[in-house]
Design a protein around this motif. Structure first.
Motif, mmCIF file in Angstrom:
data_model
loop_
_atom_site.group_PDB
_atom_site.id
_atom_site.type_symbol
_atom_site.label_atom_id
_atom_site.label_comp_id
_atom_site.label_asym_id
_atom_site.label_seq_id
_atom_site.Cartn_x
_atom_site.Cartn_y
_atom_site.Cartn_z
ATOM 1 N N THR A 8 16.190 38.200 38.890
ATOM 2 C CA THR A 8 14.724 38.164 38.883
ATOM 3 C C THR A 8 14.131 39.549 39.138
ATOM 4 O OG1 THR A 8 14.772 37.557 41.228
ATOM 5 C CG2 THR A 8 14.592 35.768 39.637
ATOM 6 N N ASN A 9 14.806 40.354 39.971
ATOM 7 C CA ASN A 9 14.326 41.709 40.247
ATOM 8 C C ASN A 9 14.325 42.558 38.980
ATOM 9 O OD1 ASN A 9 13.834 41.485 43.039
ATOM 10 N ND2 ASN A 9 15.996 41.730 43.488
ATOM 11 N N SER A 10 15.458 42.573 38.284
ATOM 12 C CA SER A 10 15.567 43.378 37.059
ATOM 13 C C SER A 10 14.583 42.892 36.003
ATOM 14 C CB SER A 10 17.000 43.319 36.515
ATOM 15 O OG SER A 10 17.916 43.849 37.446
ATOM 16 N N ARG A 11 14.506 41.574 35.839
ATOM 17 C CA ARG A 11 13.604 41.023 34.818
ATOM 18 C C ARG A 11 12.159 41.420 35.095
ATOM 19 N NH1 ARG A 11 15.328 36.288 34.963
ATOM 20 N NH2 ARG A 11 13.801 35.204 36.246
ATOM 21 N N SER A 12 11.776 41.414 36.361
ATOM 22 C CA SER A 12 10.404 41.799 36.712
ATOM 23 C C SER A 12 10.119 43.243 36.313
ATOM 24 C CB SER A 12 10.194 41.616 38.220
ATOM 25 O OG SER A 12 8.917 42.077 38.602
ATOM 26 N N TRP A 13 11.073 44.143 36.581
ATOM 27 C CA TRP A 13 10.882 45.549 36.201
ATOM 28 C C TRP A 13 10.788 45.695 34.685
ATOM 29 C CZ3 TRP A 13 9.775 49.747 39.056
ATOM 30 C CH2 TRP A 13 9.940 49.664 40.434
ATOM 31 N N TYR A 14 11.690 45.047 33.962
ATOM 32 C CA TYR A 14 11.680 45.143 32.492
ATOM 33 C C TYR A 14 10.343 44.675 31.905
ATOM 34 C CZ TYR A 14 16.811 45.736 32.459
ATOM 35 O OH TYR A 14 18.097 46.189 32.639
ATOM 36 N N LEU A 15 9.941 43.471 32.285
ATOM 37 C CA LEU A 15 8.765 42.864 31.657
ATOM 38 C C LEU A 15 7.464 43.517 32.107
ATOM 39 C CD1 LEU A 15 9.742 39.082 31.662
ATOM 40 C CD2 LEU A 15 10.139 40.807 29.907
ATOM 41 N N SER A 16 7.403 43.911 33.390
ATOM 42 C CA SER A 16 6.184 44.550 33.891
ATOM 43 C C SER A 16 5.964 45.906 33.231
ATOM 44 C CB SER A 16 6.251 44.720 35.416
ATOM 45 O OG SER A 16 6.289 43.464 36.054
ATOM 46 N N GLN A 17 7.042 46.692 33.098
ATOM 47 C CA GLN A 17 6.887 47.998 32.455
ATOM 48 C C GLN A 17 6.609 47.857 30.967
ATOM 49 O OE1 GLN A 17 9.899 50.887 33.386
ATOM 50 N NE2 GLN A 17 9.359 50.917 35.555
ATOM 51 N N ALA A 18 7.129 46.813 30.346
ATOM 52 C CA ALA A 18 6.800 46.561 28.937
ATOM 53 C C ALA A 18 5.300 46.300 28.786
ATOM 54 C CB ALA A 18 7.601 45.373 28.415
ATOM 55 N N LEU A 19 4.749 45.486 29.672
ATOM 56 C CA LEU A 19 3.315 45.196 29.629
ATOM 57 C C LEU A 19 2.488 46.457 29.879
ATOM 58 C CD1 LEU A 19 3.267 41.829 31.598
ATOM 59 C CD2 LEU A 19 2.673 42.128 29.191
ATOM 60 N N GLU A 20 2.950 47.302 30.793
ATOM 61 C CA GLU A 20 2.228 48.537 31.080
ATOM 62 C C GLU A 20 2.225 49.468 29.875
ATOM 63 O OE1 GLU A 20 1.863 51.529 34.846
ATOM 64 O OE2 GLU A 20 3.865 51.313 33.994
ATOM 65 N N LEU A 21 3.368 49.575 29.197
ATOM 66 C CA LEU A 21 3.462 50.425 28.007
ATOM 67 C C LEU A 21 2.527 49.945 26.900
ATOM 68 C CD1 LEU A 21 7.327 50.924 27.977
ATOM 69 C CD2 LEU A 21 5.635 52.759 28.166
ATOM 70 N N GLU A 22 2.264 48.643 26.880
ATOM 71 C CA GLU A 22 1.357 48.072 25.877
ATOM 72 C C GLU A 22 -0.096 48.098 26.323
ATOM 73 O OE1 GLU A 22 4.485 44.852 23.900
ATOM 74 O OE2 GLU A 22 3.293 44.283 25.632
ATOM 75 N N GLY A 23 -0.338 48.619 27.531
ATOM 76 C CA GLY A 23 -1.705 48.693 28.038
ATOM 77 C C GLY A 23 -2.251 47.367 28.517
ATOM 78 N N LYS A 24 -1.368 46.397 28.788
ATOM 79 C CA LYS A 24 -1.802 45.069 29.200
ATOM 80 C C LYS A 24 -1.831 44.882 30.717
ATOM 81 C CE LYS A 24 -0.055 43.024 24.912
ATOM 82 N NZ LYS A 24 0.978 42.153 24.313
ATOM 83 N N THR A 25 -1.251 45.823 31.422
ATOM 84 C CA THR A 25 -1.306 45.811 32.885
ATOM 85 C C THR A 25 -1.141 47.247 33.355
ATOM 86 O OG1 THR A 25 -0.487 44.706 34.887
ATOM 87 C CG2 THR A 25 1.162 45.510 33.342
ATOM 88 N N ALA A 26 -1.330 47.461 34.632
ATOM 89 C CA ALA A 26 -1.146 48.789 35.218
ATOM 90 C C ALA A 26 -0.419 48.620 36.544
ATOM 91 C CB ALA A 26 -2.488 49.470 35.439
ATOM 92 N N ILE A 27 0.557 49.472 36.793
ATOM 93 C CA ILE A 27 1.401 49.361 37.978
ATOM 94 C C ILE A 27 1.066 50.482 38.947
ATOM 95 C CG2 ILE A 27 3.777 49.355 38.826
ATOM 96 C CD1 ILE A 27 4.630 48.360 36.043
ATOM 97 N N LEU A 28 0.813 50.119 40.186
ATOM 98 C CA LEU A 28 0.492 51.109 41.215
ATOM 99 C C LEU A 28 1.685 52.018 41.497
ATOM 100 C CD1 LEU A 28 -1.459 49.089 43.932
ATOM 101 C CD2 LEU A 28 -2.326 51.044 42.654
ATOM 102 N N LYS A 29 1.422 53.309 41.549
ATOM 103 C CA LYS A 29 2.453 54.268 41.942
ATOM 104 C C LYS A 29 2.401 54.495 43.452
ATOM 105 C CE LYS A 29 2.309 56.487 37.426
ATOM 106 N NZ LYS A 29 1.424 55.455 36.886
ATOM 107 N N ALA A 30 1.232 54.454 44.015
ATOM 108 C CA ALA A 30 1.061 54.578 45.459
ATOM 109 C C ALA A 30 -0.096 53.673 45.872
ATOM 110 C CB ALA A 30 0.755 56.028 45.846
ATOM 111 N N ALA A 31 0.179 52.748 46.776
ATOM 112 C CA ALA A 31 -0.852 51.791 47.197
ATOM 113 C C ALA A 31 -1.775 52.426 48.225
ATOM 114 C CB ALA A 31 -0.206 50.546 47.780
ATOM 115 N N PRO A 32 -3.087 52.270 48.071
ATOM 116 C CA PRO A 32 -4.019 52.788 49.077
ATOM 117 C C PRO A 32 -3.898 52.011 50.383
ATOM 118 C CG PRO A 32 -5.182 51.479 47.434
ATOM 119 C CD PRO A 32 -3.781 51.606 46.950
ATOM 120 N N ALA A 33 -4.400 52.605 51.439
ATOM 121 C CA ALA A 33 -4.299 51.998 52.769
ATOM 122 C C ALA A 33 -5.423 50.996 52.996
ATOM 123 C CB ALA A 33 -4.342 53.080 53.836
ATOM 124 N N PHE A 34 -5.114 49.923 53.703
ATOM 125 C CA PHE A 34 -6.133 48.959 54.085
ATOM 126 C C PHE A 34 -6.837 49.448 55.355
ATOM 127 C CE2 PHE A 34 -3.461 46.230 51.453
ATOM 128 C CZ PHE A 34 -4.425 45.552 50.716
#
Length: 360
Positions: A202-228
């Motif tokens: 499940t870990n690997s699949r999440s990375w594969y599919l999430s980055q695929a969506l990001e490359l297509e402009g359908k999602t965006a992945i945080l590189k550094a999360a802001p502080a609460f």
């Protein structure tokens, strides 16, 4: 217990979790085994009843960890490097078929290289890798060596059609580093998606599919999360300390100044900017050297500075930051030595975070 998981454990988690020494994990299994449990309640697995069934589950789990550790060490002794180790260790049939070792969470290929780096570090004993080309430079040269962008694209596409997705993705990655076009982005996304469809973990699949969506402009992945804000308020010392790493080494090369930062009488800290390096001073009153500038603010204001949602110079001008020692111009100058981390204007993932926060 949180020892016997219901699948192959993460000696290494691809999300960046800490290394979990398999020898230590085996020792934990042994401690549990000595209790001879009649009922096994586990945080990461189904419960189990009966000594014989529990003993079998623990035995398989322990054997799996020991097998991966020892076979990895054997492969290292035989001279195999990090990339080769991904393919060196394969479970024997009796362990491969054990339900407690199914690779639907931890993936075996990721474990052996992490054991290597834990023991020896990142150098793989191949002197040619001590100094490597910058990834973008390497990609440009590799694409050129393949005959140019068009030829490399065709090679990746052909590998994709043949079901050789790992090779197709590697070429696509070179292409995208060298030429950032939508066509190349989509090619890499297609490869990643096919690899994700075939991934058991499940870990690997999440990375594969999430980055695929990001490359297509359908999602965006945080590189550094802001502080609460609540986290900053509860841990002011930590978040002042964390800020030190943002120093710009070039702009601060000739600066030796102390910036005092106080929130109230119990929370008074400082950052010592010492020629490209910054040291955190946890107690301003105990500092052997008087600060050059001291400022005062609320935790909410520091959160805005930390998250780069407001410029310190503007906050000083508005009075949200009060200069209690020294000159305002000097305070602005010292803050200008730190680089912003969060690009709210251009980072799509941060913009999505902003939308969510504003909606609340």
């Amino acid at each position: 217990n949180n020892i016997i998981w219901g699948w192959f454990p993460n000696i290494y988690s691809v999300r960046g979790g800490r290394y979990r020494n398999p020898a230590g994990w085996v020792n934990a299994v042994n401690i549990l085994d000595k209790l001879k449990p009649e009922i096994l309640l586990t945080t990461h697995a189904t419960s189990l009843k009966g000594n014989e069934a529990i003993e079998q589950r623990m035995s398989n789990f322990r054997d799996g960890l020991n097998f991966v550790l020892d076979q990895t060490l054997k492969a290292i002794l035989l001279g195999q490097n990090l990339d080769e180790l991904q393919y060196a260790v394969k479970m024997p049939p009796r362990l491969q078929d054990a339900p407690v070792l199914v690779q639907n969470y931890g993936e075996l290929r990721a474990m052996s290289p992490r054991i290597y780096t834990a023991v020896f570090g990142q150098f793989d004993r191949n002197a040619s890798t001590l100094n490597k080309l910058h990834p973008q430079d390497e990609a440009t040269r590799m694409v050129k060596a393949m005959g140019g962008e068009s030829t490399a694209f065709k090679k990746s596409k052909a590998a994709y059609k043949d079901g050789d997705y790992i090779w197709s993705c590697q070429i696509a990655d070179y292409l995208l580093k060298a030429y950032q076009t939508q066509k190349n982005s989509q090619l890499k996304a297609d490869c990643l998606r096919q690899m994700g469809y075939r991934a058991l973990s499940t870990n690997s699949r999440s990375w594969y599919l999430s980055q695929a969506l990001e490359l297509e402009g359908k999602t965006a992945i945080l590189k550094a999360a802001p502080a609460f804000p609540a986290a900053v308020k509860a841990n002011l010392a930590d978040y002042v300390n964390f800020y030190r790493v943002r120093i710009n080494s070039e702009r601060s090369a000739d600066v030796d100044k102390i910036l005092g930062i106080q929130f109230d009488k119990d929370h008074r800290y400082a950052l010592h900017i010492k020629r490209s390096v910054v040291y955190f001073i946890p107690d301003l009153s105990a500092s052997s050297r008087k600060p050059d500038v001291t400022i005062s603010m609320t935790p909410e204001t520091w959160t805005a500075i930390f998250n780069n949602t407001a410029a310190p110079s503007d906050l000083i001008k508005k009075g949200s930051i009060k200069v209690v020692l020294g000159k305002a111009s000097e305070a602005k100058k010292l803050f200008s030595l730190f680089d912003p981390i969060y690009d709210w204007k251009n980072d799509k993932a941060l913009q999505k975070v902003a939308e969510m926060l504003n909606a609340k």
